[in-house]
Design a protein around this motif. Sequence first.
Motif, short mmCIF file in Angstrom:
data_model
loop_
_atom_site.label_atom_id
_atom_site.label_comp_id
_atom_site.label_asym_id
_atom_site.label_seq_id
_atom_site.Cartn_x
_atom_site.Cartn_y
_atom_site.Cartn_z
N THR A 34 -0.82 -5.02 0.54
CA THR A 34 -1.84 -5.82 1.20
C THR A 34 -1.36 -6.13 2.61
O THR A 34 -0.32 -6.77 2.80
CB THR A 34 -2.10 -7.14 0.44
OG1 THR A 34 -2.51 -6.82 -0.89
CG2 THR A 34 -3.17 -7.96 1.12
N GLN A 35 -2.12 -5.67 3.59
CA GLN A 35 -1.80 -5.90 5.00
C GLN A 35 -2.42 -7.22 5.44
O GLN A 35 -3.58 -7.47 5.15
CB GLN A 35 -2.34 -4.74 5.83
CG GLN A 35 -2.12 -4.86 7.31
CD GLN A 35 -0.68 -5.08 7.69
OE1 GLN A 35 -0.30 -6.16 8.10
NE2 GLN A 35 0.13 -4.07 7.53
N HIS A 36 -1.66 -8.03 6.14
CA HIS A 36 -2.14 -9.33 6.58
C HIS A 36 -2.47 -9.36 8.06
O HIS A 36 -2.88 -10.38 8.59
CB HIS A 36 -1.11 -10.41 6.24
CG HIS A 36 -0.85 -10.50 4.78
ND1 HIS A 36 -1.77 -10.99 3.88
CD2 HIS A 36 0.21 -10.13 4.04
CE1 HIS A 36 -1.28 -10.94 2.66
NE2 HIS A 36 -0.08 -10.40 2.72
N SER A 37 -2.29 -8.24 8.74
CA SER A 37 -2.63 -8.15 10.16
C SER A 37 -4.02 -7.54 10.30
O SER A 37 -4.36 -6.57 9.62
CB SER A 37 -1.64 -7.25 10.90
OG SER A 37 -0.34 -7.80 10.83
N THR A 38 -4.81 -8.09 11.20
CA THR A 38 -6.14 -7.53 11.43
C THR A 38 -6.00 -6.17 12.11
O THR A 38 -5.06 -5.92 12.84
CB THR A 38 -6.98 -8.47 12.30
OG1 THR A 38 -6.31 -8.66 13.54
CG2 THR A 38 -7.19 -9.81 11.62
N GLY A 39 -6.93 -5.30 11.85
CA GLY A 39 -6.92 -3.99 12.48
C GLY A 39 -6.06 -2.96 11.77
O GLY A 39 -5.95 -1.83 12.23
N ARG A 41 -5.45 -1.21 8.01
CA ARG A 41 -6.01 -1.09 6.65
C ARG A 41 -4.99 -1.48 5.59
O ARG A 41 -3.80 -1.26 5.77
CB ARG A 41 -6.45 0.36 6.37
CG ARG A 41 -7.60 0.83 7.18
CD ARG A 41 -8.10 2.21 6.77
NE ARG A 41 -7.06 3.22 6.62
CZ ARG A 41 -6.86 3.92 5.49
NH1 ARG A 41 -7.59 3.71 4.43
NH2 ARG A 41 -5.92 4.83 5.45
N ASP A 42 -5.48 -2.01 4.48
CA ASP A 42 -4.64 -2.24 3.31
C ASP A 42 -4.16 -0.89 2.78
O ASP A 42 -4.74 0.15 3.05
CB ASP A 42 -5.42 -2.95 2.21
CG ASP A 42 -5.54 -4.44 2.44
OD1 ASP A 42 -4.81 -4.98 3.28
OD2 ASP A 42 -6.38 -5.07 1.76
#
Length: 66
Positions: A34-39, A41-42
């Motif tokens: 799960t990626q927590h940075s915008t821009g 993708r997970d």
Amino acid sequence: MATNLENATNLYERGIRDGEVREVLDNYMGPTYTQHSTGVRDGKEGFAEFFADFLVRNPKRDIRVV
């Protein structure tokens, strides 16, 4: 088996600092990411896509986990 701290440290040091993204994906991430940075993708491939370009744009990287 590595601890969560060891996995996170290796993600930053081996993956981002050293540019060994594939090693990180194969050895230090679980089956989902799960990626927590915008821009960004997970998922593992989202991580790989982002850092492929990041590593080219930032050839000198110094990261230390304290």
